[in-house]
Structure formats: structure tokens, C-alpha cells
Design a protein around this motif. Structure first.
Motif, PDB file in Angstrom:
ATOM      1  N   GLN A 133      66.851  45.714  64.531  1.00 31.58           N
ATOM      2  CA  GLN A 133      66.339  45.699  65.732  1.00 31.58           C
ATOM      3  C   GLN A 133      64.942  45.078  65.767  1.00 31.58           C
ATOM      4  N   GLY A 134      64.817  44.166  64.969  1.00 34.75           N
ATOM      5  CA  GLY A 134      63.558  43.521  64.543  1.00 34.75           C
ATOM      6  C   GLY A 134      63.580  42.425  65.495  1.00 34.75           C
ATOM      7  N   GLU A 135      62.107  42.315  65.910  1.00 34.22           N
ATOM      8  CA  GLU A 135      61.498  41.179  66.775  1.00 34.22           C
ATOM      9  C   GLU A 135      60.830  40.266  65.982  1.00 34.22           C
ATOM     10  N   LEU A 175      53.984  36.726  70.390  1.00 32.50           N
ATOM     11  CA  LEU A 175      55.110  36.736  71.355  1.00 32.50           C
ATOM     12  C   LEU A 175      56.641  36.910  70.620  1.00 32.50           C
ATOM     13  N   PRO A 176      57.091  37.932  71.064  1.00 31.01           N
ATOM     14  CA  PRO A 176      58.616  38.215  70.501  1.00 31.01           C
ATOM     15  C   PRO A 176      59.730  36.992  70.899  1.00 31.01           C
ATOM     16  N   MET A 177      60.099  36.278  70.323  1.00 30.03           N
ATOM     17  CA  MET A 177      60.997  35.207  70.557  1.00 30.03           C
ATOM     18  C   MET A 177      62.540  35.626  70.604  1.00 30.03           C
ATOM     19  N   ASN A 178      62.913  37.122  70.203  1.00 29.85           N
ATOM     20  CA  ASN A 178      64.330  37.019  70.163  1.00 29.85           C
ATOM     21  C   ASN A 178      64.420  38.604  70.697  1.00 29.85           C
ATOM     22  N   ILE A 179      65.540  38.812  70.895  1.00 28.62           N
ATOM     23  CA  ILE A 179      65.928  40.271  71.354  1.00 28.62           C
ATOM     24  C   ILE A 179      67.373  40.608  70.375  1.00 28.62           C
ATOM     25  N   ALA A 180      67.293  41.872  70.042  1.00 27.65           N
ATOM     26  CA  ALA A 180      68.360  42.340  69.104  1.00 27.65           C
ATOM     27  C   ALA A 180      69.473  42.382  69.878  1.00 27.65           C
ATOM     28  N   PHE A 219      70.783  36.695  67.603  1.00 27.59           N
ATOM     29  CA  PHE A 219      71.024  38.149  68.031  1.00 27.59           C
ATOM     30  C   PHE A 219      70.912  39.293  66.987  1.00 27.59           C
ATOM     31  N   GLY A 220      70.409  38.856  65.623  1.00 26.56           N
ATOM     32  CA  GLY A 220      70.575  39.484  64.583  1.00 26.56           C
ATOM     33  C   GLY A 220      69.182  40.253  64.113  1.00 26.56           C
ATOM     34  N   GLY A 221      68.204  40.323  65.173  1.00 24.29           N
ATOM     35  CA  GLY A 221      67.013  41.078  64.682  1.00 24.29           C
ATOM     36  C   GLY A 221      66.407  40.132  63.725  1.00 24.29           C
ATOM     37  N   PHE A 222      65.770  40.674  62.325  1.00 17.36           N
ATOM     38  CA  PHE A 222      65.286  39.820  61.522  1.00 17.36           C
ATOM     39  C   PHE A 222      66.401  39.201  60.462  1.00 17.36           C
ATOM     40  N   LYS A 223      67.531  40.025  60.644  1.00 15.41           N
ATOM     41  CA  LYS A 223      68.631  39.299  59.795  1.00 15.41           C
ATOM     42  C   LYS A 223      69.350  38.064  60.384  1.00 15.41           C
ATOM     43  N   THR A 224      68.420  36.938  60.268  1.00 18.20           N
ATOM     44  CA  THR A 224      69.082  35.849  60.873  1.00 18.20           C
ATOM     45  C   THR A 224      70.091  34.872  60.000  1.00 18.20           C
ATOM     46  N   GLN A 225      70.212  35.380  58.869  1.00 19.94           N
ATOM     47  CA  GLN A 225      71.097  34.505  57.933  1.00 19.94           C
ATOM     48  C   GLN A 225      72.485  35.181  57.843  1.00 19.94           C
ATOM     49  N   ASP A 226      72.606  36.341  58.402  1.00 16.31           N
ATOM     50  CA  ASP A 226      73.834  37.107  58.427  1.00 16.31           C
ATOM     51  C   ASP A 226      74.369  37.203  59.957  1.00 16.31           C
ATOM     52  N   LYS A 227      75.825  37.336  59.719  1.00 11.32           N
ATOM     53  CA  LYS A 227      76.298  37.268  61.307  1.00 11.32           C
ATOM     54  C   LYS A 227      76.072  38.801  61.837  1.00 11.32           C
TER      55      LYS A 227
END
Length: 221
Positions: free
Chosen positions: A156-158, A169-174, A136-144
Motif C-alpha cells: 500500500q506504499g505511496e 506529492l504522492p504520484m501513485n495509488i496502490a 499499481f504496485g505501491g513501493f513494489k514497482t519492479q514486480d507484477k
């Protein structure tokens, strides 16, 4: 014209050599089960073979991308189901407290304790990971994405996955959209202008037609 014996000999020898070459090629095709083993065998067919191999390798990668996106999606769905259950429980607690004439300070403290526990669970759900990446971190997938108080630290990155030659295809939602409702209309529906473009061309067209609101705000200031 008189044909010398040496000319006949050379012609027969050439034909035998040609037949041997053809026989060798046929034996090679039979052993390899391939009509084209090198570009010189058939340049047109060789180019088609190379193109097919590139497409095949690309399709294998697309399948891997889809599998990873599905894992991300499944984890997100399970997380949202847990969010719904927690919200239902908080709604039940609120309704029970408002309708319970016997409620007192002690019962409210008990309910408050449970609500705090549910809040901590929601923060934990918002910080769930798939492998080593927060979902759920958008592009920031390495930080809580969320701190212990529920403040959102992601963006808000997809994350777009290549699933076809010209389709992403977007695989996540912020997390701020899921837990804070940002980007949603008042009725909770995502409008067409906020939907992710399915192709690069449409994405670029929307980006051209609808500039970033943050940039517009800075311009106005």
C-alpha cells in the motif's frame, strides 16, 4: 612638514595602481556581465548568489519531479478509464443475461468467455508499467502487482515526490485500493484520515496520532 619628491612619487604611483586595479575589475565585469565573480568581491552578495543558485537547481529538480509525476498520473488516469469501460461492459452483459428470456446454456457460455477475457484485461491493466516501473504496485514497482488469478502481490506504499522545500506529492495509488477497494469506506469515498498528508510535519503528526492498525492488531493479540 616638508613633503619629499619621493613621497609624491609613491602616492601618484599608488593611485595609478589603484586605478588600474579598479579599471581591471570594471573591464572584467563588462566582459562577464557579472558584478560578483568571486566571494571576495562582495561576500554578502556572493552568499545570495550561491543561495539563488541552490534554489534554481532545486526548482529544476522539482520541475523534473512534477513532469515524472504527471506522466505517472496520466498513465493511471488512462488505466482507470479502461477499467471503467470494462466494468460497464460487464454490467451490460449481466443485465442482458438477466433480462433475456431466450438465454440458454450456449449463450451463457459465450458470455462467460467474454467475462473471462474482460477479467484478463483487468489483470493486464493492473500490471501496466510506465517505463520499467509498475504503476499499481505501491513501493513494489519492479514486480507484477497481480497474478493471473487477480491476487494482489504489491503493498500500500505511496511514492512521495519532493515538489517543494517542505511539500511532498504522492504520484501513485496502490492496486488493492483501485481494484479491491481496500482502504475505502463503504460508499467508496476516501475519508480525511486516509488522505495523504501534504507536508512532512503533518505526516509525522498523523503518524503519531494514528498508529498503524497492523501494529495495533499485533498489540491486541
Amino acid at each position: 612638514m616638508r613633503i619629499a619628491d619621493s613621497m609624491k612619487y609613491d602616492q601618484v604611483r599608488g593611485n595609478i595602481g589603484k586605478n588600474r586595479t579598479q579599471m581591471s575589475e570594471l573591464q572584467n565585469q563588462a566582459s562577464t556581465q557579472k558584478r560578483v565573480t568571486k566571494p571576495s568581491d562582495d561576500p554578502v552578495a556572493a552568499s545570495r548568489v550561491l543561495s539563488s543558485r541552490i534554489d534554481f537547481q532545486g526548482n529544476k529538480q522539482y520541475i523534473k519531479n512534477l513532469s515524472y509525476a504527471k506522466a505517472f498520473f496520466d498513465t493511471t488516469v488512462l488505466s482507470l478509464a479502461d477499467v471503467s469501460e470494462n466494468l460497464m461492459r460487464m454490467k451490460e452483459l449481466a443485465i442482458n443475461q438477466s433480462n433475456d428470456a431466450s438465454a440458454n446454456d450456449e449463450s451463457r457460455r459465450v458470455v462467460a468467455t467474454e467475462v473471462n477475457q474482460i477479467f484478463d484485461q483487468m489483470v493486464s491493466i493492473g500490471n501496466r508499467k510506465l517505463g520499467d516501473r509498475f504503476i499499481f504496485g505501491g513501493f513494489k514497482t519492479q514486480d507484477k502487482p497481480f497474478d493471473r488469478n487477480g491476487a494482489y502481490n504489491g503493498d500500500q506504499g505511496e511514492m512521495m515526490l519532493h515538489i517543494d522545500k517542505a511539500t511532498f506529492l504522492p504520484m501513485n495509488i496502490a492496486g488493492n485500493r483501485v481494484f479491491q477497494g481496500e482502504g475505502m469506506s463503504s460508499d467508496g469515498i476516501v475519508r480525511s484520515s486516509q488522505e495523504q498528508a501534504p507536508t512532512i510535519e503533518e505526516f509525522r503528526q498523523r503518524e503519531y496520532e494514528q498508529p498503524d492498525p497492523a501494529i495495533q492488531q499485533k498489540t491486541l493479540e
